[in-house]
Design an enzyme around this catalytic site. Structure first.
Site, PDB file in Angstrom:
ATOM      1  N   SER A 194       0.817  -1.212   0.000  1.00 29.69           N
ATOM      2  CA  SER A 194       0.000   0.000   0.000  1.00 29.69           C
ATOM      3  C   SER A 194       0.853   1.266   0.000  1.00 29.69           C
ATOM      4  O   SER A 194       2.017   1.252   0.412  1.00 29.69           O
ATOM      5  CB  SER A 194      -0.931   0.007   1.218  1.00 29.69           C
ATOM      6  OG  SER A 194      -1.698  -1.180   1.245  1.00 29.69           O
TER       7      SER A 194
HETATM    8  N1  SAM Z   1      -0.256  -4.184   4.101  1.00 30.41           N
HETATM    9  C1  SAM Z   1       0.335  -4.889   3.035  1.00 30.41           C
HETATM   10  C2  SAM Z   1       1.737  -4.406   2.780  1.00 30.41           C
HETATM   11  O1  SAM Z   1       2.242  -3.566   3.534  1.00 30.41           O
HETATM   12  O2  SAM Z   1       2.367  -4.910   1.836  1.00 30.41           O
HETATM   13  C3  SAM Z   1      -0.483  -4.796   1.783  1.00 30.41           C
HETATM   14  C4  SAM Z   1      -1.657  -5.666   1.808  1.00 30.41           C
HETATM   15  S1  SAM Z   1      -2.387  -5.898   0.241  1.00 30.41           S
HETATM   16  C5  SAM Z   1      -3.069  -4.338  -0.125  1.00 30.41           C
HETATM   17  C6  SAM Z   1      -3.779  -6.904   0.718  1.00 30.41           C
HETATM   18  C7  SAM Z   1      -3.422  -8.324   1.051  1.00 30.41           C
HETATM   19  O3  SAM Z   1      -4.570  -8.967   1.595  1.00 30.41           O
HETATM   20  C8  SAM Z   1      -3.019  -9.158  -0.159  1.00 30.41           C
HETATM   21  O4  SAM Z   1      -1.756  -9.721   0.049  1.00 30.41           O
HETATM   22  C9  SAM Z   1      -4.099 -10.227  -0.246  1.00 30.41           C
HETATM   23  O5  SAM Z   1      -3.626 -11.480  -0.711  1.00 30.41           O
HETATM   24  C10 SAM Z   1      -4.556 -10.305   1.191  1.00 30.41           C
HETATM   25  N2  SAM Z   1      -5.885 -10.875   1.390  1.00 30.41           N
HETATM   26  C11 SAM Z   1      -7.033 -10.673   0.695  1.00 30.41           C
HETATM   27  N3  SAM Z   1      -8.043 -11.368   1.250  1.00 30.41           N
HETATM   28  C12 SAM Z   1      -7.534 -12.016   2.326  1.00 30.41           C
HETATM   29  C13 SAM Z   1      -8.078 -12.881   3.314  1.00 30.41           C
HETATM   30  N4  SAM Z   1      -9.358 -13.229   3.328  1.00 30.41           N
HETATM   31  N5  SAM Z   1      -7.257 -13.364   4.264  1.00 30.41           N
HETATM   32  C14 SAM Z   1      -5.935 -13.030   4.285  1.00 30.41           C
HETATM   33  N6  SAM Z   1      -5.371 -12.210   3.393  1.00 30.41           N
HETATM   34  C15 SAM Z   1      -6.156 -11.698   2.428  1.00 30.41           C
END
Ligand code: SAM
Length: 223
Positions: free
Chosen positions: A66
């Site tokens: 992000s």
């Molecule tokens: N905060 C992170 C960083 O600093 O890199 C970025 C997160 S990214 C925007 C969102 C993440 O949520 C992705 O890696 C995605 O695979 C994960 N995700 C989506 N749905 C999910 C779920 N139900 N459980 C766990 N992870 C999930």
């Protein structure tokens, strides 16, 4: 500094001043964590020079790290003092996880994509974090074993607040979560006071979808 070498410390300081402080991030502990954590370590090698730019970057698997400001805003909204137990849903690159680990007692982080979870685990281990555990799991169900949590942070866009996460939030706890449709969401701060759930909107945002039982269906397009 040798010619051609990128001065990441300088880029980090500039990011904090120009992207965070100028937009109202005031929490001194949050700003200190952003000055410390080496964001370039969490992005793919070919994007390292852009690690401190004012936008999200691709980390593979259709997912993103992000925008720094959004990570800082979400962190500030958690009002961390240092003693909290945190559940993070969506480890992604592990950058936000590192920031949380700097500011709290322990972090449990859930990531549904195994490859990303393994990579983040390795980076955080190499950086010496001992207060983080990453699990490959559907985060919409939370992680009951270590609940209740003082804080819950969801880093993917939800269509509604998953019920298990409300249940696993401690009384007086705070959850930060983007809620909305697939292409735009509102960043919500949710506070639990007994049976009363207070919710307020902080900012508009765009996150990749939260997939899972209490999220979007697997068939929606990521990215
Ligand atoms: N905060 C992170 C960083 O600093 O890199 C970025 C997160 S990214 C925007 C969102 C993440 O949520 C992705 O890696 C995605 O695979 C994960 N995700 C989506 N749905 C999910 C779920 N139900 N459980 C766990 N992870 C999930």
């Amino acid at each position: 500094m040798r010619k051609g070498r990128v001065d990441y410390t300088k880029l980090r300081q500039r990011m904090v001043e120009e992207q965070l402080i100028s937009r109202g991030i005031k929490d001194k502990r949050v700003l200190t964590a952003f000055l410390k954590v080496e964001r370039e370590k969490f992005v793919p090698k070919n994007l390292r020079k852009e690690a401190y730019e004012d936008f999200p970057l691709s980390i593979g698997e259709g997912q993103t790290i992000s925008q720094p400001y959004m990570v800082a805003l979400m962190t500030q909204c958690l009002k961390l003092q240092g003693e909290e137990k945190i559940l993070e849903v969506g480890t992604g690159s592990g950058y936000q996880t590192a920031i949380l680990a700097e500011l709290s007692k322990e972090v449990f982080s859930l990531e549904r994509i195994e490859k990303l979870a393994h990579k983040a685990r390795r980076i955080l281990h190499n950086l010496g974090y001992t207060n983080v555990q990453i699990f490959v799991a559907n985060g919409t169900l939370g992680w009951e074993e270590f609940s209740p949590y003082d804080r819950i942070l969801v880093t993917a866009g939800a269509k509604e607040v998953p019920l298990p996460l409300i249940e696993q939030l401690k009384d007086e706890g705070i959850m930060v979560i983007p809620v909305g449709d697939l292409y735009s969401q509102k960043l919500k701060v949710i506070e639990k006071r007994g049976d009363v759930i207070n919710s307020r909107t902080v900012e508009s945002c765009i996150f990749v979808p939260l997939i899972g039982k209490y999220g979007w269906d697997e068939s929606v397009k990521n990215g």
